[in-house]
Design an enzyme around this catalytic site. Structure first.
Site, PDB file in Angstrom:
ATOM      1  N   HIS A  60       2.198  -3.515   2.607  1.00 23.52           N
ATOM      2  CA  HIS A  60       2.657  -3.538   1.955  1.00 23.52           C
ATOM      3  C   HIS A  60       4.046  -3.129   1.422  1.00 23.52           C
ATOM      4  CE1 HIS A  60      -2.453  -1.373   1.630  1.00 23.52           C
ATOM      5  NE2 HIS A  60      -1.846  -1.456   3.206  1.00 23.52           N
ATOM      6  N   ARG A  62       5.272  -3.021  -1.812  1.00 20.08           N
ATOM      7  CA  ARG A  62       5.816  -2.069  -2.736  1.00 20.08           C
ATOM      8  C   ARG A  62       6.466  -3.002  -4.096  1.00 20.08           C
ATOM      9  NH1 ARG A  62       2.305   1.054  -0.168  1.00 20.08           N
ATOM     10  NH2 ARG A  62       3.306   2.260   1.769  1.00 20.08           N
ATOM     11  N   ASN A  92      -2.080  -2.895  -4.202  1.00 24.25           N
ATOM     12  CA  ASN A  92      -1.902  -0.853  -4.275  1.00 24.25           C
ATOM     13  C   ASN A  92      -0.975  -0.940  -4.624  1.00 24.25           C
ATOM     14  OD1 ASN A  92      -1.831  -1.711  -1.680  1.00 24.25           O
ATOM     15  ND2 ASN A  92      -2.305   0.992  -1.431  1.00 24.25           N
ATOM     16  N   LYS A 140      -8.673  -7.866  -3.238  1.00 22.08           N
ATOM     17  CA  LYS A 140      -8.433  -6.636  -1.759  1.00 22.08           C
ATOM     18  C   LYS A 140      -9.502  -5.688  -3.072  1.00 22.08           C
ATOM     19  CE  LYS A 140      -7.520  -3.524   0.911  1.00 22.08           C
ATOM     20  NZ  LYS A 140      -5.929  -3.009   1.161  1.00 22.08           N
ATOM     21  N   HIS A 209      -7.963  -3.690   9.743  1.00 20.45           N
ATOM     22  CA  HIS A 209      -7.518  -2.792  10.378  1.00 20.45           C
ATOM     23  C   HIS A 209      -8.842  -1.822  11.048  1.00 20.45           C
ATOM     24  CE1 HIS A 209      -7.856  -0.413   6.635  1.00 20.45           C
ATOM     25  NE2 HIS A 209      -6.777  -0.610   6.333  1.00 20.45           N
ATOM     26  N   ASP A 277      -0.643  -4.037   9.007  1.00 19.05           N
ATOM     27  CA  ASP A 277      -0.908  -2.565   7.668  1.00 19.05           C
ATOM     28  C   ASP A 277       0.813  -2.509   7.765  1.00 19.05           C
ATOM     29  OD1 ASP A 277      -1.654  -1.483   5.506  1.00 19.05           O
ATOM     30  OD2 ASP A 277      -3.545  -0.375   7.349  1.00 19.05           O
ATOM     31  N   HIS A 281       7.005   4.488   3.685  1.00 21.77           N
ATOM     32  CA  HIS A 281       6.811   5.031   2.358  1.00 21.77           C
ATOM     33  C   HIS A 281       8.099   6.145   2.782  1.00 21.77           C
ATOM     34  CE1 HIS A 281       2.583   5.574   1.226  1.00 21.77           C
ATOM     35  NE2 HIS A 281       2.183   6.031   2.848  1.00 21.77           N
TER      36      HIS A 281
HETATM   37  O1  DOR Z   1      -2.438   4.207   5.721  1.00 21.48           O
HETATM   38  C1  DOR Z   1      -2.363   4.001   4.518  1.00 21.48           C
HETATM   39  N1  DOR Z   1      -1.241   3.252   4.073  1.00 21.48           N
HETATM   40  N2  DOR Z   1      -3.689   3.180   4.767  1.00 21.48           N
HETATM   41  C2  DOR Z   1      -3.448   2.320   2.840  1.00 21.48           C
HETATM   42  O2  DOR Z   1      -5.187   2.148   3.876  1.00 21.48           O
HETATM   43  C3  DOR Z   1      -2.614   2.510   2.397  1.00 21.48           C
HETATM   44  C4  DOR Z   1      -1.603   2.072   2.756  1.00 21.48           C
HETATM   45  C5  DOR Z   1      -0.575   2.547   2.483  1.00 21.48           C
HETATM   46  O3  DOR Z   1      -0.606   1.594   0.866  1.00 21.48           O
HETATM   47  O4  DOR Z   1       0.241   3.254   1.917  1.00 21.48           O
END
Ligand code: DOR
Length: 410
Positions: A60, A62, A92, A140, A209, A277, A281
């Site tokens: 991810h 971002r 996402n 996805k 996962h 994965d 954040h």
């Molecule tokens: O823990 C997660 N974080 N699981 C996910 O499916 C998405 C991911 C995120 O994008 O933060």
């Protein structure tokens, strides 16, 4: 005379050879057990081993409106620092990649900013017309909502629409609404449903996962050749007991029991792919409950350490992070073969180091493995014949390119 020659120990599939690889125009032009001549020559030091460039099919990155969490620049710097030469970008994002306009924005955002090569994903959720026009590298679906909140109301419809490989986050929406702690049943139920649909549609599906013993049992029992799956480092190296030690470890799917973890390891030889994965954040967002663990800069090293402990062989890393991702996603321009991109991950199996997140390139400056001593380190990353990382330093400008995949669009 070749542009570049790399000499030393080379892991080629299950074989380990001593030899040379010649590179011309960024592509592999010769693989030899002898000595080749080059304008430039990299001679691997004692203890160093060349692996084909490792691929992470689940990250991810971002960017867009979430640059404080991660940007394409910092995320791909983290990738090459960790020894990944190609990363798959999960859609996402904010805004989510659910239409052609946003997909093109994503393509633009990557251009000139990525240090590694990349594959672009498209999020399917009742938007089949857009998906068919987008020409993404993979698709996805979230069967249950995760970060971003979008989930599929019609899994079969979305799956049958996907014009390429579909990666699915398998957690059942009804179960997680009732039970926000996301019990194993949420995964098992969704995995079963995904497998039933896969049996019917007979189209490529990748289950992301997998975290539970029962989930994996179902997939292995079904034995559908067009269904693959991934396992993450955090589900292999951590359990729910670690939550007590570090409250930041919240992740979807959650960490499981020691029994689940042991089961994943026991069946490791049947796991097609390892994927991080990587889910960065801000600390603020983590503290207010965001789910996700950063993994790009520890992933490869954790498995090198596992190889040193005799848990796996070095060829397992190559199989699950190079050979199988190439085969499963139909990547045309990768692999340790003449004519393919000259992407390599050079590791020192004997080098010991301590995980210090403040030295990471990702903006997520924390790690479940902070302070841990690991034996085995990525020392150099080469993409298209250029050294992009050496001894923790990123070298040169971002020159990452989008991969070529074979799917219904091509
Ligand atoms: O823990 C997660 N974080 N699981 C996910 O499916 C998405 C991911 C995120 O994008 O933060």
């Amino acid at each position: 005379m070749h542009d570049l020659v790399i000499m030393g120990t080379i892991v080629n599939g299950r074989k380990i050879i001593r030899g040379s690889i010649a590179i011309d125009g960024g592509k592999i032009s010769k693989i030899s057990t002898g000595i080749l001549k080059g304008e430039d020559v990299i001679t691997l030091k004692r203890g160093q081993t060349l692996l084909p460039g490792l691929i992470d099919v689940h990250t991810h990155l971002r960017d867009f409106t979430e640059k404080p969490k991660e940007s394409i620049r910092t995320g791909t710097m983290a990738a090459v620092h960790g020894g990944l030469t190609t990363v798959f970008d999960m859609p996402n994002t904010k805004p989510p990649i659910i239409d052609v306009v946003t997909f093109h924005w994503r393509e633009e955002a990557f251009r000139g900013r990525a240090y590694s090569d990349y594959a672009l994903g498209f999020l399917l959720s009742g938007n089949c017309g857009e998906a068919q026009k987008a020409r993404a590298d993979f698709y996805k679906v979230f069967m249950g909502a995760s970060t971003g909140g979008i989930f599929s109301e019609d899994f079969e419809g979305d799956y049958s629409c996907a014009p390429g490989v579909l990666s699915v986050h398998a957690e059942d929406q009804a179960t997680i609404t009732r039970r926000p702690e996301r019990p194993p049943e949420a995964e098992v139920l969704a995995v079963k449903r995904a497998l039933n649909t896969a049996e019917k549609l007979k189209k490529p599906l990748n289950i992301c996962h997998v975290s539970t013993a029962e989930g994996m049992v179902e997939i292995l029992r079904a034995g559908l050749p067009w269904v693959s799956f991934e396992v993450t480092p955090h589900h292999l190296f951590l359990t729910m007991r670690d939550y007590g030690r570090n409250p930041l470890l919240k992740v979807y799917p959650p960490l499981r029991t020691e029994r689940d973890r042991a089961f994943l390891w026991k069946n490791f030889s049947r796991v097609p792919m390892i994927a991080s994965d990587h889910a960065p954040h801000t600390l603020e967002d983590k503290e207010s409950g965001a789910a996700g663990i950063p993994g790009l800069e520890t992933e490869v090293a954790l498995f090198l350490d596992a190889a040193n402990r005799g848990l796996i062989g070095i060829h397992d890393i190559v199989e699950k992070m190079n050979l199988n991702p190439i085969r499963i996603f139909g990547i045309k321009n990768k692999g340790l073969e003449v004519g393919k991109d000259a992407d390599f991950t050079i590791v020192d199996l004997k080098k010991e180091w301590v995980v210090r997140p403040e030295e990471f390139y990702t903006k997520a400056k924390w790690s479940p493995w902070e302070g841990q001593k690991l034996k085995g380190k990525v020392v150099m990353t080469i993409i298209h014949g250029s050294v992009v990382m050496e001894d923790d330093e990123i070298i040169g400008k971002p020159q990452g390119a989008r991969i070529n995949v074979e799917n219904e669009c091509s």
